[in-house]
Scaffold this motif. Structure first.
Motif, short mmCIF file in Angstrom:
data_model
loop_
_atom_site.label_atom_id
_atom_site.label_comp_id
_atom_site.label_asym_id
_atom_site.label_seq_id
_atom_site.Cartn_x
_atom_site.Cartn_y
_atom_site.Cartn_z
N LEU A 44 0.83 -1.21 0.00
CA LEU A 44 0.00 0.00 0.00
C LEU A 44 0.87 1.26 0.00
CD1 LEU A 44 -2.86 -0.94 2.49
CD2 LEU A 44 -3.04 -0.59 0.03
N GLY A 45 1.94 1.22 0.78
CA GLY A 45 2.86 2.36 0.81
C GLY A 45 3.52 2.59 -0.53
N LEU A 46 3.96 1.51 -1.17
CA LEU A 46 4.60 1.61 -2.48
C LEU A 46 3.60 2.12 -3.52
CD1 LEU A 46 7.03 1.11 -4.31
CD2 LEU A 46 6.22 -1.24 -4.60
N ALA A 47 2.37 1.62 -3.48
CA ALA A 47 1.35 2.08 -4.42
C ALA A 47 1.07 3.57 -4.21
CB ALA A 47 0.07 1.27 -4.24
N SER A 48 1.02 4.02 -2.96
CA SER A 48 0.81 5.44 -2.67
C SER A 48 1.95 6.29 -3.21
CB SER A 48 0.67 5.66 -1.16
OG SER A 48 -0.47 5.03 -0.68
N ILE A 49 3.16 5.82 -3.03
CA ILE A 49 4.33 6.55 -3.55
C ILE A 49 4.25 6.65 -5.06
CG2 ILE A 49 6.83 6.42 -3.86
CD1 ILE A 49 6.94 5.15 -1.04
N ALA A 50 3.95 5.54 -5.72
CA ALA A 50 3.89 5.53 -7.18
C ALA A 50 2.80 6.46 -7.70
CB ALA A 50 3.65 4.10 -7.68
N ILE A 51 1.63 6.41 -7.09
CA ILE A 51 0.54 7.30 -7.52
C ILE A 51 0.89 8.76 -7.27
CG2 ILE A 51 -1.85 7.96 -7.04
CD1 ILE A 51 -2.36 4.95 -6.50
N GLY A 52 1.51 9.04 -6.13
CA GLY A 52 1.93 10.41 -5.83
C GLY A 52 2.94 10.93 -6.82
N LEU A 53 3.94 10.10 -7.16
CA LEU A 53 4.94 10.51 -8.14
C LEU A 53 4.31 10.73 -9.51
CD1 LEU A 53 7.99 8.26 -7.22
CD2 LEU A 53 7.85 10.75 -7.04
N LEU A 54 3.38 9.86 -9.88
CA LEU A 54 2.70 10.02 -11.16
C LEU A 54 1.94 11.34 -11.21
CD1 LEU A 54 1.92 8.72 -13.88
CD2 LEU A 54 -0.05 7.74 -12.71
N LEU A 55 1.25 11.67 -10.13
CA LEU A 55 0.50 12.94 -10.08
C LEU A 55 1.44 14.14 -10.14
CD1 LEU A 55 -2.21 12.08 -7.41
CD2 LEU A 55 -2.55 12.42 -9.86
N ILE A 56 2.59 14.03 -9.48
CA ILE A 56 3.55 15.13 -9.51
C ILE A 56 4.10 15.33 -10.91
CG2 ILE A 56 5.86 15.82 -8.73
CD1 ILE A 56 5.11 14.57 -6.00
#
Length: 58
Positions: A44-56
């Motif tokens: 879940l943490g990795l998925a959150s990081i990936a989604i956050g980076l994608l949005l950035i």
């Protein structure tokens, strides 16, 4: 530094919405999350990081 403070403020704003608007459901979700295994939490943490980076990037 202003951008960092803005980002932290937005995170706090978004994180505070669910407990404010739906405290019972939020508590239930937190209890279920606490029961997850370490590997599931890491995913879940990795998925959150990936989604956050994608949005950035977008």
């Amino acid at each position: 530094m202003g951008s960092v403070l803005l980002a932290i403020g937005l995170v706090l704003l978004i994180e505070g919405l669910l407990p404010f608007l739906a405290p019972r459901q939020w508590r239930s979700a937190m209890l279920r999350i606490a029961e997850l295994r370490d590997g599931q939490l890491r995913f879940l943490g990795l998925a959150s990081i990936a989604i956050g980076l994608l949005l950035i990037v977008l």
